[in-house]
Design a protein around this motif. Structure first.
Motif, PDB file in Angstrom:
ATOM      1  N   VAL A 142       0.853  -1.191   0.000  1.00  0.00           N
ATOM      2  CA  VAL A 142       0.000   0.000   0.000  1.00  0.00           C
ATOM      3  C   VAL A 142       0.889   1.242   0.000  1.00  0.00           C
ATOM      4  N   ALA A 143       0.582   2.182  -0.870  1.00  0.00           N
ATOM      5  CA  ALA A 143       1.364   3.423  -0.954  1.00  0.00           C
ATOM      6  C   ALA A 143       1.212   4.246   0.318  1.00  0.00           C
ATOM      7  N   ASP A 144       2.248   5.021   0.637  1.00  0.00           N
ATOM      8  CA  ASP A 144       2.182   5.938   1.772  1.00  0.00           C
ATOM      9  C   ASP A 144       1.127   7.014   1.520  1.00  0.00           C
ATOM     10  N   PRO A 145       0.641   7.678   2.571  1.00  0.00           N
ATOM     11  CA  PRO A 145      -0.304   8.789   2.374  1.00  0.00           C
ATOM     12  C   PRO A 145       0.274   9.834   1.416  1.00  0.00           C
ATOM     13  N   GLY A 146      -0.552  10.311   0.505  1.00  0.00           N
ATOM     14  CA  GLY A 146      -0.114  11.304  -0.466  1.00  0.00           C
ATOM     15  C   GLY A 146       0.688  10.732  -1.619  1.00  0.00           C
ATOM     16  N   HIS A 147       0.801   9.410  -1.697  1.00  0.00           N
ATOM     17  CA  HIS A 147       1.584   8.742  -2.725  1.00  0.00           C
ATOM     18  C   HIS A 147       0.731   7.734  -3.494  1.00  0.00           C
TER      19      HIS A 147
END
Length: 366
Positions: A142-147
């Protein structure tokens, strides 16, 4: 990026809660009991091939092994249960809780890549199993927040490489289209599935079954492509060396192979299949590595918080990028694929399309 929370949810959904003391998870314990009851109730360890084969034999079912293809053909209710057990057991052993404790730190899966670790030039990993992440566990990436994750993979890479290397006119025309197998379908009575079986059979040396029956069509319609792989196979069988597009050379024959007899014949045929496949796979690895280098160069200079390549396997690459730069990364992926085509294969009309998507989770790529 690897989410421990998402990983836990996936594992618990598949296996049940994490067991204490290293025992079997609840789902595996349940399946082990059902396998035992289906095999007459006698104690059977589903992880022991000898016990399983003996128990099946007592039920009148003769198996040579507990491999999946044999179990699928077995006419017994325990076979289906054992297949399910083996699949879940593999996930538990290879990518379960203990695996995560060893390989995931600080929200990141950190495999140890071995560059050029395979004789074809493809990469390998030393532990961690990065090149075999099960599809059912991709939800943990899962991508980091904002990514976002830009995930790109080459479509029908091996047959396109065969077209570019052999310069076979018919195969080149098909590879200049969007869907290579659909473009080849008219040569196989309009059947796309048969076209795929035939071409992959030629690359991998499958001379029996459906692939073997389609070989005459391939030789007639695509003579240059078939001549290239069959010449490589003959070279391999006789102890010769074959080379990739850029000159990577296959390993020489093993010194301990017998010089004559039935065993020597089997070894020669096996090396022939290897050599046939090598000329395509090693050239495909060269395209993939050129693509990776071209992409990394395009992403360079974006600063410590810019897009970064975070995963690479064979013909697939993943970039972790700030959300606002996802469009830029998608363009860079397409440009890198085209640059690799020109670098490795010159002015070929063969296309090497990269299917790329920007997603929040690896599982969203389908």
């Amino acid at each position: 990026p690897w989410s421990a929370r998402a990983h836990d949810e996936l594992l618990e959904g598949l296996l049940g809660p994490r067991p204490a003391g290293g025992g079997r998870p609840a789902r595996l314990a349940e399946l082990a009991g059902r396998v035992q009851r289906a095999l007459g109730g006698r104690p059977v360890n589903p992880d022991s091939p000898s016990q399983v084969l003996r128990a099946f034999a007592e039920q009148g079912v003769r198996l040579n092994s507990t491999r999946a293809w044999e179990l699928r053909e077995a006419d017994h209710p325990a076979a289906r249960l054992l297949l399910e057990y083996k699949e879940l057991s593999r996930i538990h052993a290879a990518h379960g809780w203990a695996w995560r404790e060893q390989w995931v730190r600080g929200g990141r899966f950190r495999p140890e890549y071995v560059v050029g670790g395979v004789v074809s030039g493809r990469w390998a990993t030393r532990g961690g199993g990065a090149l075999q992440i099960p599809r059912v566990l991709r939800g943990a990436v899962v991508a980091d927040p904002g990514h976002l994750l830009v995930v790109a993979d080459a479509e029908q890479l091996e047959p396109r490489v065969l077209a570019a290397v052999s310069e076979d006119a018919g195969l080149v025309r098909a590879a200049a289209a969007g869907d290579l197998y659909a473009a080849l379908a008219p040569a196989f009575g309009g059947d796309r599935a048969r076209a795929k079986v035939a071409v992959l059979g030629a690359v991998y040396g499958q001379t029996t079954g459906e692939a073997g029956r389609l070989l005459p069509v391939l030789r007639h319609r695509f003579p240059a492509a078939m001549a290239l792989v069959e010449e490589a196979a003959r070279a391999g069988e006789t102890g010769g060396l074959v080379r990739s597009r850029l000159g990577r050379t296959c390993p020489p024959p093993s010194a301990d192979v017998p010089g004559d007899g039935e065993e020597a014949g089997r070894a020669a045929r096996s090396r022939g299949r290897f050599a046939r496949n090598f000329v395509v796979q090693a050239s495909a690895a060269e395209w993939a590595l050129a693509m990776l280098a071209a992409l990394r160069r395009r992403l360079a200079g974006t600063g410590p918080d810019g897009p970064r390549v975070v995963f690479f396997q064979h013909d697939e690459v993943m970039v972790h990028t700030p959300e606002e730069l996802a469009g830029t990364v998608l363009e860079a992926v397409a440009e890198a694929g085209d640059e690799a085509r020109r670098l490795v294969f010159g002015a070929t009309p063969v296309r090497f399309p990269l299917s790329a998507r920007a997603v929040r989770c690896y599982a969203d790529t389908g």
